[in-house]
Design an enzyme around this catalytic site. Structure first.
Site, PDB file in Angstrom:
ATOM      1  N   ASP A 393       0.852  -1.188   0.000  1.00 27.28           N
ATOM      2  CA  ASP A 393       0.000   0.000   0.000  1.00 27.28           C
ATOM      3  C   ASP A 393       0.888   1.239   0.000  1.00 27.28           C
ATOM      4  O   ASP A 393       1.851   1.324   0.787  1.00 27.28           O
ATOM      5  CB  ASP A 393      -0.914   0.000   1.229  1.00 27.28           C
ATOM      6  N   ILE A 394       0.588   2.185  -0.893  1.00 27.22           N
ATOM      7  CA  ILE A 394       1.359   3.427  -0.955  1.00 27.22           C
ATOM      8  C   ILE A 394       1.008   4.301   0.241  1.00 27.22           C
ATOM      9  O   ILE A 394      -0.165   4.569   0.507  1.00 27.22           O
ATOM     10  CB  ILE A 394       1.076   4.176  -2.260  1.00 27.22           C
ATOM     11  N   GLU A 436      -4.945   2.143  -4.096  1.00 29.02           N
ATOM     12  CA  GLU A 436      -3.487   2.199  -4.058  1.00 29.02           C
ATOM     13  C   GLU A 436      -2.880   0.934  -3.455  1.00 29.02           C
ATOM     14  O   GLU A 436      -1.710   0.910  -3.092  1.00 29.02           O
ATOM     15  CB  GLU A 436      -3.024   3.427  -3.261  1.00 29.02           C
TER      16      GLU A 436
END
Length: 516
Positions: A393-394, A436
């Site tokens: 996950d960003i 994301e």
């Protein structure tokens, strides 16, 4: 799939009491009937791909009858059971409205009592639709309608896909009608039917090209044949396939838009040279003179769809007068069918890609990931080998969008996808899981190995700069790792535990990897 005699509305005239083998012998149109059925199958496959890739409940083609008083279902792909097969009033509902407006019609937040979709019986279970009318010459011929349970109106991307699909549907129906109008007794038309059956049934570009060249050999005694595609954006031509003399040298040849016969025929949308007479010493077929030395007859037929050239069919023969007026019209019909079939093959390929890949990043989508996860878990259980899942996950991605805009945010997502592809092994499956969040499925990999991969991803992303108006910036990511069967005994628990590990990574400072 709702059965219908044909998408064109022409009734099936095959006798019912004659055995199929006898009917083929006695009825010169038996090949036409088979071709029509193949076109209907291709049309259904196109609608089904649209339904899956755009998450539709129903995708249907409605066409007007000869009197233009009623609409009937030409083809339908649906997961609904409450379908009314019609016919329906031509002026009623969204189909009539779209044809009257002469442009696509879309609505969202539909009420359960909405009656604009005539092909449904009873209460409406969809919340939005889009209707795209299509023409046959100067008249509106029918409407492509797509609906779904999502209440939001269709976005620009879906609208563009459906508009292009409607154009191809119109061409498919036009082709079907052309088949049914072929004269029954001409030998050449029988050969065209055979070729068209193959072209209509081919959904791969290679199969379409092969079928076209085989048909060209049947229609005329040729010593060379080639299919050329043109790319308007790159202003280049590519020989997709060549057969006959010098085929190995000319196959896959790429050349710029120039003064060759192929390029001129594509620009003018008219066959060349005049009457098919060829002077190999003074005329260039592709990019230079003398390419087809010894050929005295040549025909370059542009592949045209809606006044736009998509390439050319090239045939050549050593004998003079090989492509006079009795042969050229037949090859022109073949070229027209080839043009449509090539575009259909490319659309089918694109729809297939859309059904399996994420449109922004090019990675596998959630549907593919779920299927791969189930398959890999079964394999790991059977062969007693570890299977690790890395969820990524960003960090602070919302802040990226808020600060730099969604366009830059999209570039970050694409950049992260490139990092994942660069770091993964050949056997690993990388997918965009949602938003994301991304996932890496690592076959025959224990927790330690998966953590090494995750750390490599994390370090590579930190070092990658992204451009924005305010200046270059960097992003980080958090990663969670879980392994089957060490941490989880089934695929649901594997995803849950990897997600929980990702959650702990984000809440313990981010930019780190945590294992279950």
């Amino acid at each position: 799939m709702v059965p219908s005699p044909s998408a064109s509305g022409v009734p099936d005239e095959r006798p019912t009491a004659v055995p199929a083998a006898d009917r083929r012998t006695r009825d010169p149109l038996s090949g036409t009937v088979a071709a029509v059925h193949q076109i209907q199958e291709t049309l259904f496959d196109t609608l089904e791909l649209l339904r899956q890739s755009l998450s539709l409940r129903t995708c249907v083609v409605l066409v007007v009858d000869r009197e233009r008083s009623a609409l009937k279902i030409a083809e339908i792909a649906t997961e609904a059971e409450e379908i009314d097969v019609g016919p329906f009033g031509a002026a009623d509902g969204v189909a009539g409205a779209a044809m009257r407006a002469g442009s696509p019609l879309t609505m969202g937040n539909l009420r359960p009592d909405y009656r604009g979709l005539p092909y449904y019986r009873g209460p409406l279970h969809v919340r939005s639709f889009m209707a795209v009318p299509f023409r046959d010459g100067e008249e509106w011929r029918g409407v492509l309608v797509a609906d779904r349970t999502d209440p939001d109106p269709f976005g620009d991307r879906a609208r563009g896909i459906l508009v292009r699909a409607a154009e191809r549907v119109a061409r498919t129906i036009q082709n079907e009608r052309a088949f049914l109008q072929l004269e029954r007794t001409k030998r050449e038309q029988g050969q065209l039917l055979t070729a068209s059956e193959r072209l209509s049934g081919a959904i791969r570009e290679d199969d379409v090209v092969e079928a076209a060249l085989e048909a060209a050999r049947g229609l005329a005694a040729i010593d060379f044949g080639a299919v050329v595609a043109c790319d308007d954006r790159a202003q280049r031509f590519l020989v997709l396939r060549a057969e006959g003399e010098r085929a190995e040298e000319l196959g896959r040849l790429s050349f710029e838009d120039n003064q060759s016969l192929v390029a001129i025929a594509a620009r003018t949308r008219h066959y060349l040279p005049y009457r098919g007479d060829f002077d190999d010493a003074n005329q260039a077929v592709f990019e230079r003179k003398g390419e087809l030395r010894g050929m005295n007859s040549l025909l370059v037929l542009p592949l045209v769809v809606q006044e736009k050239a998509a390439g050319a069919l090239v045939v050549a023969a050593r004998r003079r007068g090989a492509f006079r007026d009795d042969v050229r019209p037949l090859l022109q019909v073949l070229a027209n069918q080839l043009a449509t079939s090539l575009l259909n093959a490319r659309m089918v390929r694109r729809l297939a890609e859309m059904a399996t890949t994420d449109g922004l990043t090019g990675l596998a989508n959630r549907r593919v990931f779920d299927a791969e996860l189930e398959r890999h878990v079964k394999s790991a259980e059977r062969y007693r080998k570890p299977l690790s899942l890395v969820m990524c996950d960003i960090d602070f991605f919302k802040r990226v969008n808020d600060t730099h805009g969604h366009k830059v945010g999209d570039e970050v997502l694409k950049g992260f996808a490139q990092v994942l592809l660069a770091c993964k092994r050949d056997l690993d499956v990388v997918a965009r899981y949602g938003g994301e969040e991304f996932a890496i499925l690592c076959e025959n990999t224990d927790t330690a190995g998966a953590k090494l991969l995750a750390e490599r991803v994390r370090r590579e992303l930190v070092q990658r700069p992204f451009a924005a108006e305010a200046g270059a910036f960097r992003v980080t990511c958090s990663l969670g790792v879980a392994t089957f069967p060490v941490h989880a005994q089934n695929r649901e628990d594997l995803v849950r535990l990897a997600d929980e590990a990702l959650y702990r990574a984000k809440h313990s400072g981010r930019n780190r990897t945590v294992a279950a």
